[in-house]
Design a protein around this motif. Sequence first.
Motif, short mmCIF file in Angstrom:
data_model
loop_
_atom_site.label_atom_id
_atom_site.label_comp_id
_atom_site.label_asym_id
_atom_site.label_seq_id
_atom_site.Cartn_x
_atom_site.Cartn_y
_atom_site.Cartn_z
N GLU A 69 0.83 -1.21 0.00
CA GLU A 69 0.00 0.00 0.00
C GLU A 69 0.86 1.26 0.00
OE1 GLU A 69 -4.18 -0.70 2.26
OE2 GLU A 69 -2.39 -0.91 3.51
N GLU A 70 1.89 1.27 0.84
CA GLU A 70 2.75 2.45 0.96
C GLU A 70 3.50 2.71 -0.34
OE1 GLU A 70 4.16 5.79 2.88
OE2 GLU A 70 2.64 4.35 3.54
N GLU A 71 4.01 1.66 -0.97
CA GLU A 71 4.73 1.81 -2.23
C GLU A 71 3.80 2.31 -3.34
OE1 GLU A 71 8.08 -1.73 -1.53
OE2 GLU A 71 6.19 -2.14 -2.58
N LYS A 75 1.04 4.08 -2.89
CA LYS A 75 0.71 5.48 -2.60
C LYS A 75 1.83 6.40 -3.09
CE LYS A 75 1.62 7.53 1.26
NZ LYS A 75 2.19 8.81 0.77
N ASP A 76 3.06 6.02 -2.83
CA ASP A 76 4.20 6.85 -3.26
C ASP A 76 4.26 6.95 -4.78
OD1 ASP A 76 4.90 7.20 -0.63
OD2 ASP A 76 6.44 5.63 -0.62
N LYS A 114 -3.88 9.70 -0.54
CA LYS A 114 -4.08 8.65 0.46
C LYS A 114 -4.60 7.41 -0.28
CE LYS A 114 -7.62 8.62 3.28
NZ LYS A 114 -8.54 8.95 4.39
N ARG A 169 -5.31 3.13 0.12
CA ARG A 169 -5.40 1.96 1.00
C ARG A 169 -6.29 0.90 0.35
NH1 ARG A 169 -9.09 4.89 5.70
NH2 ARG A 169 -10.79 5.51 4.33
#
Length: 272
Positions: free
Chosen positions: A125-127, A129-130, A147, A149
Amino acid sequence: MKSTAYFFLILILLSSCISNKRITYLQNLPGNEEIGLDEFIPYANVDYKYILQAFDIVDIDFASSDSELTEAFEFQGSRNMRGGGIMGGAGGGGDMFFFTGYTIDEQGFIELPKLGKIKIASLTEEEAKDKVQVAINEYFKEDVFVKLRVAGIRYTTLGEFGSSGTKVILRNRATIFDALAASGESNILAKRNRLFIIRQYDGGTKIHQINLHDRALLASPYFFIQNNDILYLEPMKIRQLGNSDNLASGLQLFGTFLASGLLIFGLLRGNF
């Protein structure tokens, strides 16, 4: 003759009973380290983050001091669906994000207004989002924050659950007992020591078995369910006689007829 009949009646009634040990959750089973009441139980140290896969649905929000910028990324009516009636339906088993989220296609891409297709499958998820943030920074000079998710935890229940089918829990984290509660719990004929989790990993699938009787489950890496899990609960052998309601009714009816027959037989024997 009468004593023999009563003996068989008692034997049938006892054989139809299911021990509490076979239906009670979180017991202290022999051979396991004792876990007492009020004892702190740390979660399993699992070095694993969910990897986005094809056909996952992700929820993406954009925020900016200029509302006109974020409106360019909203589909018509999606805001009303997020804040309106569909939200209530999602909590009851519906899926509002099917209408408002972004589905990852078979090649691993999502398609965003203005930005086009972006590949986010095989990322966390974080990757992801970036990656979307970099794409939007290239498009706008103003600050627009992203954002991203996974849009709820989707899982499927099969076997001896109160309700089988695909469920959605609108939370970032959910336990196996959250899944049981949302599925109507398991019925009395389920093998609670043989719950199978079919879990997807990046590039493949594994089958894990857990024991709902065992308190050690609280420290297990499978205590928390993950997106796209399939939960299969095996039935007991007695399930061949019917479902739990029919079986209980059938045994009760059979016991009533048998007891009545024995009583009549005893009365007739006493009159001769």
